[in-house]
Structures are given as structure tokens and as C-alpha cells.
Scaffold this active site. Structure first.
Site, PDB file in Angstrom:
ATOM      1  N   SER A 190       0.857  -1.186   0.000  1.00 56.23           N
ATOM      2  CA  SER A 190       0.000   0.000   0.000  1.00 56.23           C
ATOM      3  C   SER A 190       0.888   1.228   0.000  1.00 56.23           C
ATOM      4  CB  SER A 190      -0.893   0.016   1.241  1.00 56.23           C
ATOM      5  OG  SER A 190      -1.583   1.251   1.340  1.00 56.23           O
TER       6      SER A 190
ATOM      7  N   TYR B  17      -2.106  -1.138  10.572  1.00 55.23           N
ATOM      8  CA  TYR B  17      -2.183  -1.469   9.150  1.00 55.23           C
ATOM      9  C   TYR B  17      -0.996  -0.883   8.394  1.00 55.23           C
ATOM     10  CZ  TYR B  17      -3.830  -1.521   4.316  1.00 55.23           C
ATOM     11  OH  TYR B  17      -3.926  -1.709   2.968  1.00 55.23           O
TER      12      TYR B  17
END
Length: 282
Positions: A153, A166
Site C-alpha cells: 500500500s 495497518y
């Protein structure tokens, strides 16, 4: 670019090859499975949601894909240990591993986040990825070739507040990818794709649950002025898996419309705030 794909051709770049795709019941994972299948690969699809997984696999079979499924919880060692053996039992080989599955957790301040949530996020996002890479390495080395693509990401380098666990897990994926590219060469190539804001069903649901009066259009600060499509991420994965990327390993490819170099205000972040709202991160 539309998210739906064309019918599987008789031959393609991945004819005779086998791919294992995690988190394949929807979103990016489903788009990846569809793209690889459309180019001739046999696909082992896995997801924690067995009902959605069954529907996704039937959709691909209706397009002519050769698909098998295994519903597992990647946080459980005994579950994830079933996957590579299932591919080998069905096809006798494994050529492509796509580690797409991820657990985001809830949006909350770092000081309010529990250790249990951190552990679950890392179990799914990092530990399971490492375990599957380790399991896949043996048959890939025996074949003399293989490609591993990890889905990271842009948050690893562009963190969103209230997603510390995360973000940290995706930083771990970035480091793991580079480490494995070094260790598994020359037989196995390991690369990562870094999505930005992708208009998956979960993203759209997040928008629907937000405050419409405060929301801006577009919902991203990407230089290209729109959200991405899952099929565009799948195209990058297919490239890394293919012979066209035969001299590429340890690379990270942003698929973010230029978001990671944009100085524009982020309308998605301003619409949903920086604190405890649930959401689908970039």
C-alpha cells in the site's frame, strides 16, 4: 477502465501455469484471479468468506476459467498451511503466488488500539504472507522458476492517521519483499504492487456510510483526478507475474494515479476525519 474482464482465451501468457491468489472473493483479489485466469492460468482462490468465495469462483468458471477454492482464515496457521499443498495436489505445480488478503482493523488512535488487534492485523498481513512465501518457495525452486507478488500500500510511505497497525504491516510487506527478492534469487522473483485509492465495493460502502454533505468529488488527491479500478491493479500484478518482467525483482510499483507524489488536499481524508470512523484505507 472497466473492472470486468473478457472471456478466457484458449492460450495466453500464463497457459499451463498455476496461481494462488489470497483474498480472492472480491475487490483487487478477484480482479487479479480473473486477469490471470483470462490469460490461461489455473487459479486456486482463497478467502475467509466462503460464501463470497463460492460466488466469485462460479463467476470465473462461467467465463471458462479453471478454478479451485479453499476457504481459510489466514490468521490460523493450520488454515494457511493447507493452501500450497492444495494447489500441488490439484495441478502438481505452483508458478505464481499473489498475497493480496489484508485485515485493516478499525480506525482508532494509536494509544487506543489494543494489542489483540495489532496481533490480528500482523497475523493476516505479514505472518501469513511470509508463511505462504516460504511454502511456495520449495515447489517453485524445484521447477526452477516462480513469481511472488505481494500487495502492499502507498500508506507504508504516506500514512493515514488512526491506521498505525495497518500502516506498519504494509511497511513490513515492503521490507519482506526486498528481503525475499535477495534470498530467493535467482529462481524466484519477488515484487510488490502498491495500490492507492481503488474503487472496490468495500471502498464504495465506506463512502456510503460517510457524511455525504461533507464529501468532495473526486474522493482522492491522485494527480489523475479519480480513484483507480481493481482491474488496473490486476494488470500490474499480471505484468510482474509474466515473462515481460523476467529481469525485475525486489521492485515496488505504485498504482495510485500519482497520489504518492501529490501535494493536493486529500478530500477523502477531510470528508471522513482523522479519528475513529471505520474506513477503507488506500
Amino acid at each position: 477502465m472497466p473492472e470486468n474482464g473478457s472471456k478466457k482465451p484458449a492460450e495466453g501468457r500464463f497457459a499451463g501455469q498455476v496461481a494462488l491468489v489470497t483474498g480472492a472473493a472480491g475487490g483487487i483479489g478477484f480482479a487479479v484471479a480473473r486477469r490471470l485466469a483470462a490469460e490461461g492460468a489455473g487459479i486456486l482462490m482463497t478467502d475467509v468468506d466462503g460464501k463470497r468465495l463460492a460466488a466469485a469462483s462460479e463467476a470465473l468458471r462461467s467465463e471458462g476459467a479453471e478454478v479451485e477454492t479453499v476457504a481459510v482464515d489466514l490468521a490460523r496457521k493450520q488454515d494457511r498451511d493447507r493452501l500450497v499443498p492444495a494447489a500441488l495436489e490439484r495441478w502438481g505445480r505452483l508458478d505464481i503466488l499473489v498475497n493480496n488478503a489484508a485485515f485493516h482493523g478499525e480506525r482508532r488512535n494509536f494509544t487506543d488500539a489494543s494489542e489483540e488487534e495489532f496481533e490480528q492485523i500482523f497475523a493476516v498481513n505479514v505472518t501469513a504472507t511470509a508463511a505462504l512465501c516460504r511454502a511456495a518457495a520449495s515447489p517453485m525452486r524445484a521447477q526452477g522458476s516462480g513469481a511472488i507478488i505481494n500487495i502492499g500500500s502507498i500508506q507504508a510511505g504516506l500514512p493515514v492517521p488512526t491506521y498505525a497497525a495497518y500502516v506498519a504491516s504494509k511497511g513490513g510487506i515492503a521490507a519482506l519483499t526486498r528481503a525475499l527478492a535477495v534470498e530467493l534469487a535467482p529462481d524466484i522473483r519477488v515484487n510488490t504492487v502498491l495500490p492507492g485509492v481503488i474503487a472496490t465495493d468495500s471502498f464504495k460502502q465506506t463512502l456510503a456510510e460517510g457524511a455525504p454533505a461533507k464529501r468532495s468529488t473526486p474522493t482522492t488527491a491522485a494527480l489523475l483526478g479519480r480513484e483507480g479500478h481493481a482491474a488496473e491493479v490486476a494488470a500490474a500484478v499480471a505484468f510482474f507475474a509474466s515473462a515481460e518482467a523476467s529481469f525485475i525483482t525486489g521492485a515496488a510499483l505504485p498504482v495510485d494515479g500519482g497520489r504518492s507524489i501529490s501535494r493536493r488536499p486529500d478530500p477523502f481524508q477531510s470528508s471522513f476525519g482523522d479519528r475513529t470512523e471505520p474506513g477503507n484505507p488506500e
